[in-house]
Design a protein around this motif. Structure first.
Motif, PDB file in Angstrom:
ATOM      1  N   MET A   1      56.442  39.323  35.417  1.00 15.57           N
ATOM      2  CA  MET A   1      55.616  39.727  36.534  1.00 15.57           C
ATOM      3  C   MET A   1      54.192  40.027  36.092  1.00 15.57           C
ATOM      4  O   MET A   1      53.255  39.772  36.837  1.00 15.57           O
ATOM      5  N   THR A   2      54.055  40.537  34.884  1.00 12.01           N
ATOM      6  CA  THR A   2      52.701  40.839  34.410  1.00 12.01           C
ATOM      7  C   THR A   2      51.906  39.573  34.156  1.00 12.01           C
ATOM      8  O   THR A   2      50.678  39.589  34.276  1.00 12.01           O
ATOM      9  N   ILE A   3      52.574  38.473  33.818  1.00  8.34           N
ATOM     10  CA  ILE A   3      51.847  37.226  33.585  1.00  8.34           C
ATOM     11  C   ILE A   3      51.212  36.718  34.879  1.00  8.34           C
ATOM     12  O   ILE A   3      50.131  36.126  34.860  1.00  8.34           O
ATOM     13  N   ILE A   4      51.860  36.952  36.008  1.00  9.24           N
ATOM     14  CA  ILE A   4      51.292  36.542  37.292  1.00  9.24           C
ATOM     15  C   ILE A   4      50.011  37.317  37.568  1.00  9.24           C
ATOM     16  O   ILE A   4      48.996  36.744  37.985  1.00  9.24           O
ATOM     17  N   PHE A   5      50.025  38.626  37.333  1.00  8.90           N
ATOM     18  CA  PHE A   5      48.827  39.437  37.526  1.00  8.90           C
ATOM     19  C   PHE A   5      47.723  39.024  36.561  1.00  8.90           C
ATOM     20  O   PHE A   5      46.539  39.004  36.922  1.00  8.90           O
ATOM     21  N   LEU A   6      48.094  38.688  35.346  1.00 15.12           N
ATOM     22  CA  LEU A   6      47.119  38.235  34.360  1.00 15.12           C
ATOM     23  C   LEU A   6      46.496  36.907  34.792  1.00 15.12           C
ATOM     24  O   LEU A   6      45.272  36.738  34.730  1.00 15.12           O
ATOM     25  N   LEU A   7      47.303  35.974  35.247  1.00 11.64           N
ATOM     26  CA  LEU A   7      46.784  34.681  35.686  1.00 11.64           C
ATOM     27  C   LEU A   7      45.926  34.810  36.948  1.00 11.64           C
ATOM     28  O   LEU A   7      44.920  34.107  37.087  1.00 11.64           O
ATOM     29  N   ILE A   8      46.293  35.678  37.853  1.00 11.30           N
ATOM     30  CA  ILE A   8      45.476  35.912  39.047  1.00 11.30           C
ATOM     31  C   ILE A   8      44.126  36.505  38.647  1.00 11.30           C
ATOM     32  O   ILE A   8      43.078  36.102  39.152  1.00 11.30           O
ATOM     33  N   GLY A   9      44.134  37.426  37.730  1.00 15.19           N
ATOM     34  CA  GLY A   9      42.880  38.023  37.263  1.00 15.19           C
ATOM     35  C   GLY A   9      41.981  37.015  36.571  1.00 15.19           C
ATOM     36  O   GLY A   9      40.768  36.976  36.814  1.00 15.19           O
ATOM     37  N   ILE A  10      42.563  36.171  35.732  1.00 14.48           N
ATOM     38  CA  ILE A  10      41.782  35.153  35.035  1.00 14.48           C
ATOM     39  C   ILE A  10      41.226  34.135  36.027  1.00 14.48           C
ATOM     40  O   ILE A  10      40.074  33.725  35.924  1.00 14.48           O
ATOM     41  N   SER A  11      42.045  33.735  37.010  1.00 10.27           N
ATOM     42  CA  SER A  11      41.574  32.756  37.985  1.00 10.27           C
ATOM     43  C   SER A  11      40.452  33.340  38.849  1.00 10.27           C
ATOM     44  O   SER A  11      39.508  32.630  39.192  1.00 10.27           O
ATOM     45  N   LEU A  12      40.541  34.610  39.197  1.00  7.36           N
ATOM     46  CA  LEU A  12      39.452  35.244  39.942  1.00  7.36           C
ATOM     47  C   LEU A  12      38.182  35.324  39.109  1.00  7.36           C
ATOM     48  O   LEU A  12      37.076  35.112  39.626  1.00  7.36           O
ATOM     49  N   LEU A  13      38.318  35.589  37.829  1.00  7.44           N
ATOM     50  CA  LEU A  13      37.162  35.640  36.943  1.00  7.44           C
ATOM     51  C   LEU A  13      36.502  34.271  36.821  1.00  7.44           C
ATOM     52  O   LEU A  13      35.266  34.153  36.899  1.00  7.44           O
ATOM     53  N   VAL A  14      37.293  33.223  36.685  1.00  8.26           N
ATOM     54  CA  VAL A  14      36.747  31.869  36.602  1.00  8.26           C
ATOM     55  C   VAL A  14      36.075  31.481  37.922  1.00  8.26           C
ATOM     56  O   VAL A  14      34.988  30.901  37.927  1.00  8.26           O
ATOM     57  N   ALA A  15      36.712  31.817  39.041  1.00  8.58           N
ATOM     58  CA  ALA A  15      36.138  31.488  40.353  1.00  8.58           C
ATOM     59  C   ALA A  15      34.813  32.217  40.566  1.00  8.58           C
ATOM     60  O   ALA A  15      33.848  31.633  41.068  1.00  8.58           O
ATOM     61  N   LEU A  16      34.741  33.467  40.192  1.00  2.35           N
ATOM     62  CA  LEU A  16      33.494  34.223  40.330  1.00  2.35           C
ATOM     63  C   LEU A  16      32.409  33.691  39.401  1.00  2.35           C
ATOM     64  O   LEU A  16      31.218  33.700  39.752  1.00  2.35           O
ATOM     65  N   THR A  17      32.799  33.205  38.235  1.00  6.07           N
ATOM     66  CA  THR A  17      31.836  32.607  37.319  1.00  6.07           C
ATOM     67  C   THR A  17      31.227  31.345  37.919  1.00  6.07           C
ATOM     68  O   THR A  17      30.009  31.140  37.875  1.00  6.07           O
ATOM     69  N   PHE A  18      32.082  30.485  38.483  1.00  7.72           N
ATOM     70  CA  PHE A  18      31.569  29.267  39.112  1.00  7.72           C
ATOM     71  C   PHE A  18      30.736  29.584  40.352  1.00  7.72           C
ATOM     72  O   PHE A  18      29.727  28.911  40.607  1.00  7.72           O
ATOM     73  N   LEU A  19      31.112  30.582  41.107  1.00  6.31           N
ATOM     74  CA  LEU A  19      30.317  30.991  42.263  1.00  6.31           C
ATOM     75  C   LEU A  19      28.952  31.496  41.819  1.00  6.31           C
ATOM     76  O   LEU A  19      27.926  31.176  42.423  1.00  6.31           O
ATOM     77  N   GLY A  20      28.919  32.278  40.771  1.00  7.20           N
ATOM     78  CA  GLY A  20      27.649  32.766  40.240  1.00  7.20           C
ATOM     79  C   GLY A  20      26.769  31.639  39.729  1.00  7.20           C
ATOM     80  O   GLY A  20      25.553  31.638  39.953  1.00  7.20           O
TER      81      GLY A  20
END
Length: 52
Positions: A1-20
């Motif tokens: 279950m923690t891997i899902i939270f980790l992957l969601i966090g990483i994907s949000l970080l990548v998405a925010l980087t591309f948005l920036g």
């Protein structure tokens, strides 16, 4: 279950980087001239007879 939270966090970080990066490109004027690149090949270059 923690891997899902980790992957969601990483994907949000990548998405925010591309948005920036996109917002930075828009604010720095990367998308201001949308007409010239489409017709640039129609204009004759001054150096076209020098390059074989």
């Amino acid at each position: 279950m923690t891997i899902i939270f980790l992957l969601i966090g990483i994907s949000l970080l990548v998405a925010l980087t591309f948005l920036g990066a996109f917002l930075w490109a828009v604010r720095s004027g990367q998308y201001e001239d949308t007409y010239t690149p489409a017709v640039r090949m129609l204009f004759e270059d001054a150096d076209s007879d020098k390059n074989p």
